[in-house]
Design a protein around this motif. Structure first.
Motif, PDB file in Angstrom:
ATOM      1  N   LYS A  32       0.821  -1.209   0.000  1.00 49.84           N
ATOM      2  CA  LYS A  32       0.000   0.000   0.000  1.00 49.84           C
ATOM      3  C   LYS A  32       0.857   1.262   0.000  1.00 49.84           C
ATOM      4  O   LYS A  32       0.379   2.332  -0.368  1.00 49.84           O
ATOM      5  N   ALA A  33       2.133   1.143   0.386  1.00 47.20           N
ATOM      6  CA  ALA A  33       3.068   2.262   0.332  1.00 47.20           C
ATOM      7  C   ALA A  33       4.085   2.062  -0.791  1.00 47.20           C
ATOM      8  O   ALA A  33       4.235   2.893  -1.683  1.00 47.20           O
ATOM      9  N   ALA A  34       4.772   0.924  -0.758  1.00 47.93           N
ATOM     10  CA  ALA A  34       5.852   0.672  -1.708  1.00 47.93           C
ATOM     11  C   ALA A  34       5.374   0.535  -3.145  1.00 47.93           C
ATOM     12  O   ALA A  34       6.108   0.831  -4.091  1.00 47.93           O
ATOM     13  N   ASN A  35       4.115   0.096  -3.316  1.00 47.70           N
ATOM     14  CA  ASN A  35       3.584  -0.148  -4.656  1.00 47.70           C
ATOM     15  C   ASN A  35       2.670   0.985  -5.127  1.00 47.70           C
ATOM     16  O   ASN A  35       1.827   0.797  -5.989  1.00 47.70           O
ATOM     17  N   ALA A  36       2.865   2.178  -4.541  1.00 47.15           N
ATOM     18  CA  ALA A  36       2.016   3.325  -4.887  1.00 47.15           C
ATOM     19  C   ALA A  36       2.491   4.074  -6.127  1.00 47.15           C
ATOM     20  O   ALA A  36       1.878   5.057  -6.538  1.00 47.15           O
ATOM     21  N   GLY A  37       3.568   3.628  -6.734  1.00 43.43           N
ATOM     22  CA  GLY A  37       4.135   4.342  -7.876  1.00 43.43           C
ATOM     23  C   GLY A  37       3.210   4.436  -9.074  1.00 43.43           C
ATOM     24  O   GLY A  37       3.213   5.438  -9.791  1.00 43.43           O
ATOM     25  N   GLY A  38       2.400   3.392  -9.302  1.00 45.93           N
ATOM     26  CA  GLY A  38       1.482   3.416 -10.437  1.00 45.93           C
ATOM     27  C   GLY A  38       0.444   4.509 -10.306  1.00 45.93           C
ATOM     28  O   GLY A  38       0.198   5.280 -11.250  1.00 45.93           O
ATOM     29  N   VAL A  39      -0.167   4.594  -9.122  1.00 47.69           N
ATOM     30  CA  VAL A  39      -1.152   5.642  -8.867  1.00 47.69           C
ATOM     31  C   VAL A  39      -0.482   7.010  -8.923  1.00 47.69           C
ATOM     32  O   VAL A  39      -1.037   7.974  -9.457  1.00 47.69           O
ATOM     33  N   ALA A  40       0.733   7.093  -8.381  1.00 46.11           N
ATOM     34  CA  ALA A  40       1.465   8.357  -8.396  1.00 46.11           C
ATOM     35  C   ALA A  40       1.706   8.831  -9.827  1.00 46.11           C
ATOM     36  O   ALA A  40       1.556  10.024 -10.133  1.00 46.11           O
ATOM     37  N   CYS A  41       2.062   7.897 -10.696  1.00 47.72           N
ATOM     38  CA  CYS A  41       2.308   8.281 -12.095  1.00 47.72           C
ATOM     39  C   CYS A  41       1.021   8.730 -12.789  1.00 47.72           C
ATOM     40  O   CYS A  41       1.056   9.600 -13.662  1.00 47.72           O
ATOM     41  N   SER A  42      -0.111   8.152 -12.403  1.00 46.44           N
ATOM     42  CA  SER A  42      -1.393   8.611 -12.946  1.00 46.44           C
ATOM     43  C   SER A  42      -1.658  10.054 -12.536  1.00 46.44           C
ATOM     44  O   SER A  42      -2.151  10.861 -13.333  1.00 46.44           O
ATOM     45  N   CYS A  43      -1.307  10.378 -11.289  1.00 43.66           N
ATOM     46  CA  CYS A  43      -1.469  11.766 -10.816  1.00 43.66           C
ATOM     47  C   CYS A  43      -0.541  12.706 -11.585  1.00 43.66           C
ATOM     48  O   CYS A  43      -0.933  13.832 -11.931  1.00 43.66           O
ATOM     49  N   ILE A  44       0.686  12.257 -11.826  1.00 42.46           N
ATOM     50  CA  ILE A  44       1.630  13.070 -12.600  1.00 42.46           C
ATOM     51  C   ILE A  44       1.086  13.300 -14.004  1.00 42.46           C
ATOM     52  O   ILE A  44       1.151  14.410 -14.548  1.00 42.46           O
ATOM     53  N   GLU A  45       0.512  12.260 -14.594  1.00 45.72           N
ATOM     54  CA  GLU A  45      -0.063  12.380 -15.938  1.00 45.72           C
ATOM     55  C   GLU A  45      -1.233  13.362 -15.956  1.00 45.72           C
ATOM     56  O   GLU A  45      -1.369  14.172 -16.887  1.00 45.72           O
ATOM     57  N   MET A  46      -2.068  13.312 -14.921  1.00 48.85           N
ATOM     58  CA  MET A  46      -3.191  14.244 -14.835  1.00 48.85           C
ATOM     59  C   MET A  46      -2.696  15.686 -14.747  1.00 48.85           C
ATOM     60  O   MET A  46      -3.257  16.594 -15.370  1.00 48.85           O
ATOM     61  N   GLY A  47      -1.630  15.891 -13.972  1.00 48.13           N
ATOM     62  CA  GLY A  47      -1.051  17.225 -13.867  1.00 48.13           C
ATOM     63  C   GLY A  47      -0.471  17.697 -15.184  1.00 48.13           C
ATOM     64  O   GLY A  47      -0.613  18.873 -15.566  1.00 48.13           O
ATOM     65  N   GLN A  48       0.162  16.774 -15.892  1.00 43.98           N
ATOM     66  CA  GLN A  48       0.719  17.100 -17.212  1.00 43.98           C
ATOM     67  C   GLN A  48      -0.393  17.513 -18.176  1.00 43.98           C
ATOM     68  O   GLN A  48      -0.293  18.524 -18.873  1.00 43.98           O
ATOM     69  N   ASN A  49      -1.475  16.735 -18.181  1.00 44.93           N
ATOM     70  CA  ASN A  49      -2.584  17.028 -19.092  1.00 44.93           C
ATOM     71  C   ASN A  49      -3.278  18.338 -18.730  1.00 44.93           C
ATOM     72  O   ASN A  49      -3.648  19.122 -19.617  1.00 44.93           O
ATOM     73  N   ALA A  50      -3.447  18.564 -17.428  1.00 45.36           N
ATOM     74  CA  ALA A  50      -4.110  19.794 -16.993  1.00 45.36           C
ATOM     75  C   ALA A  50      -3.297  21.030 -17.349  1.00 45.36           C
ATOM     76  O   ALA A  50      -3.849  22.094 -17.636  1.00 45.36           O
ATOM     77  N   GLY A  51      -1.977  20.874 -17.345  1.00 44.99           N
ATOM     78  CA  GLY A  51      -1.098  22.001 -17.661  1.00 44.99           C
ATOM     79  C   GLY A  51      -0.770  22.124 -19.128  1.00 44.99           C
ATOM     80  O   GLY A  51      -0.005  23.014 -19.523  1.00 44.99           O
ATOM     81  N   HIS A  52      -1.330  21.207 -19.953  1.00 47.68           N
ATOM     82  CA  HIS A  52      -1.067  21.220 -21.401  1.00 47.68           C
ATOM     83  C   HIS A  52       0.431  21.259 -21.687  1.00 47.68           C
ATOM     84  O   HIS A  52       0.920  22.075 -22.480  1.00 47.68           O
ATOM     85  N   THR A  53       1.158  20.375 -21.003  1.00 46.58           N
ATOM     86  CA  THR A  53       2.602  20.324 -21.171  1.00 46.58           C
ATOM     87  C   THR A  53       3.034  18.887 -21.411  1.00 46.58           C
ATOM     88  O   THR A  53       2.203  17.976 -21.383  1.00 46.58           O
ATOM     89  N   VAL A  54       4.301  18.712 -21.680  1.00 42.47           N
ATOM     90  CA  VAL A  54       4.855  17.371 -21.908  1.00 42.47           C
ATOM     91  C   VAL A  54       6.069  17.188 -21.008  1.00 42.47           C
ATOM     92  O   VAL A  54       7.008  17.982 -21.060  1.00 42.47           O
ATOM     93  N   TYR A  55       6.031  16.159 -20.166  1.00 39.60           N
ATOM     94  CA  TYR A  55       7.168  15.850 -19.309  1.00 39.60           C
ATOM     95  C   TYR A  55       8.124  14.897 -20.031  1.00 39.60           C
ATOM     96  O   TYR A  55       7.691  13.961 -20.705  1.00 39.60           O
ATOM     97  N   GLN A  56       9.397  15.124 -19.861  1.00 45.45           N
ATOM     98  CA  GLN A  56      10.406  14.179 -20.336  1.00 45.45           C
ATOM     99  C   GLN A  56      10.553  13.075 -19.293  1.00 45.45           C
ATOM    100  O   GLN A  56      10.095  13.194 -18.154  1.00 45.45           O
ATOM    101  N   HIS A  57      11.218  11.983 -19.695  1.00 46.74           N
ATOM    102  CA  HIS A  57      11.381  10.855 -18.780  1.00 46.74           C
ATOM    103  C   HIS A  57      11.968  11.292 -17.442  1.00 46.74           C
ATOM    104  O   HIS A  57      11.486  10.891 -16.382  1.00 46.74           O
ATOM    105  N   GLN A  58      13.012  12.100 -17.497  1.00 46.82           N
ATOM    106  CA  GLN A  58      13.680  12.495 -16.257  1.00 46.82           C
ATOM    107  C   GLN A  58      12.759  13.332 -15.369  1.00 46.82           C
ATOM    108  O   GLN A  58      12.841  13.251 -14.138  1.00 46.82           O
ATOM    109  N   ASP A  59      11.882  14.127 -15.988  1.00 48.95           N
ATOM    110  CA  ASP A  59      10.915  14.903 -15.203  1.00 48.95           C
ATOM    111  C   ASP A  59      10.018  13.962 -14.386  1.00 48.95           C
ATOM    112  O   ASP A  59       9.744  14.206 -13.207  1.00 48.95           O
ATOM    113  N   VAL A  60       9.554  12.900 -15.031  1.00 47.37           N
ATOM    114  CA  VAL A  60       8.677  11.935 -14.357  1.00 47.37           C
ATOM    115  C   VAL A  60       9.451  11.203 -13.261  1.00 47.37           C
ATOM    116  O   VAL A  60       8.956  11.030 -12.141  1.00 47.37           O
ATOM    117  N   TYR A  61      10.678  10.771 -13.581  1.00 53.36           N
ATOM    118  CA  TYR A  61      11.496  10.085 -12.580  1.00 53.36           C
ATOM    119  C   TYR A  61      11.704  10.965 -11.354  1.00 53.36           C
ATOM    120  O   TYR A  61      11.589  10.509 -10.216  1.00 53.36           O
TER     121      TYR A  61
END
Length: 233
Positions: free
Chosen positions: A155-184
């Motif tokens: 529930k803590a260690a495996n939260a990365g998938g949900v976290a990446c979905s949140c990052i994607e939502m932020g990217q879409n809301a901001g009409h921007t594109v993150y590079q791999h390193q930005d996501v990492y």
């Protein structure tokens, strides 16, 4: 995310993922990229598995070969062993019988049993971190903790998938594109923060470092605070 959390847990207790021998179960999406990230962080991963059997590769799992077999050819791990002289293929279960510093169950629920936990402890495992939904049985979890093995619940260690979905939502809301390193970078900080919240909750309410209790409490507090913010009393 799993590896960022695991490394943070290790560092908090005087270790590091760098230089460690790691056993991974599974060879699907989570397992493949757990292997890749572990090796990027300086570990040597020596096992992967599928529903038929498992691989032990004394020289470390070849990620490119593993990806080709599982993602391109959609084949079984027997092909990995056939293409890699340093690899051994074994039918059935057995990943957790291999001596390792860190174990990452990334396959199915209840795959790491009490007997597996006993084998890991006997072989000197330092840490176990869940990369799947409840892959460690309750009895195995308790045994690992009783024997001072660092344990990171899913529930803590495996939260990365949900976290990446949140990052994607932020990217879409901001009409921007993150590079791999930005996501990492963002994911790394999120997982560090999750570990910190679990650690602080366990120490506040139990007076010791226990990520199982800490994850439960920190998660509950997050829901509670959200309810209070919405006016629930």
């Amino acid at each position: 995310g799993l590896l960022y959390f695991t490394d943070e847990m290790l560092k908090c207790n005087g270790h590091s993922i760098e230089g460690k021998t790691v056993c991974v179960s599974g060879s699907g999406n989570v397992a493949i990229y757990a292997v890749e990230k572990a090796e990027m962080l300086g570990a040597k991963v020596v096992t992967v598995s599928d529903s038929s059997g498992w691989i032990y590769d004394k020289d470390g799992i070849d990620v490119a070969l593993l990806k080709d077999i599982k993602e391109v050819k959609r084949a079984r791990l027997t092909e990995y062993a056939a293409a890699r002289p340093s690899a051994e293929y074994h039918e059935g279960k057995g990943v957790w019988s291999v001596k390792c510093d860190v174990a990452l169950p990334c396959a199915t629920q209840n795959e790491l049993t009490l007997d597996d936990a006993k084998a890991l402890v006997a072989n000197g495992v330092i840490a176990v971190a869940e990369g799947a939904n409840m892959p460690t049985t309750t009895e195995a979890t308790e045994y690992l903790q009783q024997n001072k093995v660092l344990f990171a619940p899913g529930k803590a260690a495996n939260a990365g998938g949900v976290a990446c979905s949140c990052i994607e939502m932020g990217q879409n809301a901001g009409h921007t594109v993150y590079q791999h390193q930005d996501v990492y970078d963002q994911l790394h900080q999120i997982m560090v923060n999750i570990h910190k919240a679990c650690k602080e909750a366990s120490e506040k309410y139990y007076g010791k470092y226990d990520l199982v209790k800490g994850a439960n409490i920190a998660g509950f507090e997050k829901v509670l605070n959200a309810m209070l913010a919405q006016g629930v009393c």
